[in-house]
Design a protein around this motif. Structure first.
Motif, PDB file in Angstrom:
ATOM      1  N   LYS A  41      10.293 -27.044  -8.202  1.00 11.45           N
ATOM      2  CA  LYS A  41       9.138 -26.155  -8.258  1.00 11.45           C
ATOM      3  C   LYS A  41       9.459 -24.827  -7.581  1.00 11.45           C
ATOM      4  N   THR A  42      10.121 -24.891  -6.435  1.00 14.58           N
ATOM      5  CA  THR A  42      10.479 -23.673  -5.715  1.00 14.58           C
ATOM      6  C   THR A  42      11.403 -22.805  -6.556  1.00 14.58           C
ATOM      7  N   GLU A  43      12.377 -23.419  -7.203  1.00  9.47           N
ATOM      8  CA  GLU A  43      13.309 -22.677  -8.052  1.00  9.47           C
ATOM      9  C   GLU A  43      12.573 -22.039  -9.227  1.00  9.47           C
ATOM     10  N   ARG A  44      11.673 -22.793  -9.854  1.00 13.76           N
ATOM     11  CA  ARG A  44      10.914 -22.282 -10.991  1.00 13.76           C
ATOM     12  C   ARG A  44      10.054 -21.099 -10.568  1.00 13.76           C
ATOM     13  N   LEU A  45       9.365 -21.225  -9.432  1.00 14.99           N
ATOM     14  CA  LEU A  45       8.519 -20.135  -8.953  1.00 14.99           C
ATOM     15  C   LEU A  45       9.343 -18.919  -8.536  1.00 14.99           C
ATOM     16  N   ARG A  46      10.515 -19.149  -7.976  1.00 14.54           N
ATOM     17  CA  ARG A  46      11.383 -18.038  -7.579  1.00 14.54           C
ATOM     18  C   ARG A  46      11.827 -17.251  -8.803  1.00 14.54           C
ATOM     19  N   LEU A  47      12.209 -17.964  -9.864  1.00 14.38           N
ATOM     20  CA  LEU A  47      12.626 -17.287 -11.093  1.00 14.38           C
ATOM     21  C   LEU A  47      11.477 -16.496 -11.707  1.00 14.38           C
ATOM     22  N   LEU A  48      10.276 -17.061 -11.695  1.00 18.47           N
ATOM     23  CA  LEU A  48       9.120 -16.332 -12.221  1.00 18.47           C
ATOM     24  C   LEU A  48       8.833 -15.082 -11.395  1.00 18.47           C
ATOM     25  N   ARG A  49       8.963 -15.196 -10.080  1.00 23.48           N
ATOM     26  CA  ARG A  49       8.730 -14.042  -9.214  1.00 23.48           C
ATOM     27  C   ARG A  49       9.753 -12.950  -9.482  1.00 23.48           C
ATOM     28  N   LEU A  50      11.013 -13.333  -9.641  1.00 24.85           N
ATOM     29  CA  LEU A  50      12.057 -12.347  -9.920  1.00 24.85           C
ATOM     30  C   LEU A  50      11.831 -11.673 -11.266  1.00 24.85           C
ATOM     31  N   GLN A  51      11.395 -12.425 -12.263  1.00 26.92           N
ATOM     32  CA  GLN A  51      11.100 -11.839 -13.571  1.00 26.92           C
ATOM     33  C   GLN A  51       9.945 -10.859 -13.462  1.00 26.92           C
ATOM     34  N   GLN A  52       8.919 -11.237 -12.726  1.00 24.09           N
ATOM     35  CA  GLN A  52       7.760 -10.367 -12.564  1.00 24.09           C
ATOM     36  C   GLN A  52       8.150  -9.087 -11.826  1.00 24.09           C
ATOM     37  N   GLU A  53       8.978  -9.207 -10.801  1.00 29.09           N
ATOM     38  CA  GLU A  53       9.419  -8.026 -10.061  1.00 29.09           C
ATOM     39  C   GLU A  53      10.252  -7.116 -10.950  1.00 29.09           C
ATOM     40  N   ALA A  54      11.072  -7.692 -11.842  1.00 30.11           N
ATOM     41  CA  ALA A  54      11.893  -6.890 -12.742  1.00 30.11           C
ATOM     42  C   ALA A  54      11.006  -6.128 -13.731  1.00 30.11           C
ATOM     43  N   VAL A  55       9.966  -6.757 -14.230  1.00 30.24           N
ATOM     44  CA  VAL A  55       9.053  -6.100 -15.161  1.00 30.24           C
ATOM     45  C   VAL A  55       8.306  -4.985 -14.451  1.00 30.24           C
ATOM     46  N   GLU A  56       7.857  -5.236 -13.244  1.00 30.35           N
ATOM     47  CA  GLU A  56       7.131  -4.227 -12.490  1.00 30.35           C
ATOM     48  C   GLU A  56       8.030  -3.047 -12.121  1.00 30.35           C
ATOM     49  N   ALA A  57       9.298  -3.305 -11.885  1.00 34.39           N
ATOM     50  CA  ALA A  57      10.221  -2.229 -11.534  1.00 34.39           C
ATOM     51  C   ALA A  57      10.494  -1.329 -12.739  1.00 34.39           C
ATOM     52  N   LYS A  58      10.485  -1.886 -13.937  1.00 29.29           N
ATOM     53  CA  LYS A  58      10.739  -1.103 -15.148  1.00 29.29           C
ATOM     54  C   LYS A  58       9.528  -0.252 -15.520  1.00 29.29           C
ATOM     55  N   ALA A  59       8.349  -0.747 -15.310  1.00 31.99           N
ATOM     56  CA  ALA A  59       7.136  -0.026 -15.683  1.00 31.99           C
ATOM     57  C   ALA A  59       6.888   1.101 -14.679  1.00 31.99           C
ATOM     58  N   PRO A  60       6.562   2.289 -15.179  1.00 31.28           N
ATOM     59  CA  PRO A  60       6.259   3.383 -14.241  1.00 31.28           C
ATOM     60  C   PRO A  60       4.944   3.095 -13.533  1.00 31.28           C
ATOM     61  N   PRO A  61       4.820   3.573 -12.320  1.00 34.10           N
ATOM     62  CA  PRO A  61       3.578   3.314 -11.585  1.00 34.10           C
ATOM     63  C   PRO A  61       2.404   3.990 -12.287  1.00 34.10           C
ATOM     64  N   ALA A  62       1.290   3.330 -12.308  1.00 30.59           N
ATOM     65  CA  ALA A  62       0.099   3.871 -12.955  1.00 30.59           C
ATOM     66  C   ALA A  62      -0.424   5.040 -12.134  1.00 30.59           C
ATOM     67  N   LYS A  63      -0.760   6.108 -12.856  1.00 33.96           N
ATOM     68  CA  LYS A  63      -1.290   7.285 -12.170  1.00 33.96           C
ATOM     69  C   LYS A  63      -2.779   7.094 -11.951  1.00 33.96           C
ATOM     70  N   ARG A  64      -3.213   7.499 -10.788  1.00 31.41           N
ATOM     71  CA  ARG A  64      -4.628   7.383 -10.470  1.00 31.41           C
ATOM     72  C   ARG A  64      -5.355   8.612 -11.020  1.00 31.41           C
ATOM     73  N   LYS A  65      -6.526   8.337 -11.527  1.00 29.58           N
ATOM     74  CA  LYS A  65      -7.346   9.426 -12.015  1.00 29.58           C
ATOM     75  C   LYS A  65      -7.994  10.125 -10.816  1.00 29.58           C
ATOM     76  N   ALA A  66      -8.055  11.413 -10.908  1.00 33.63           N
ATOM     77  CA  ALA A  66      -8.694  12.161  -9.843  1.00 33.63           C
ATOM     78  C   ALA A  66     -10.187  11.944  -9.962  1.00 33.63           C
TER      79      ALA A  66
END
Length: 72
Positions: A41-66
């Protein structure tokens, strides 16, 4: 019915040491199964976390509306 009585009457009683050994083996088997399940379970969750971090790193940060600033 007689087969059940014969079967139970032919079994020998276990000594306290043998009972403890059987209990010890069962407990160790349960603990080992839980540990391997936890590690999987720990290994599975670690892999999911790493995948999620990789996706978040590729996506540009959302700009906040003024927001409109209103004077009170």
């Amino acid at each position: 019915m007689t087969a059940i009585k014969e079967e139970t009457s032919t079994t020998t009683k276990l000594s306290a040491r043998e009972k403890a050994a059987v209990t010890n083996e069962a407990a160790r088997a349960i603990i080992a199964a839980e540990a391997s399940s936890r590690e999987a379970k720990t290994e599975r969750l670690r892999l999911l976390r790493l995948q999620q971090e990789a996706v978040e790193a590729k996506a540009p940060p959302a700009k906040r509306k003024a927001g409109s600033k209103k004077d009170h």
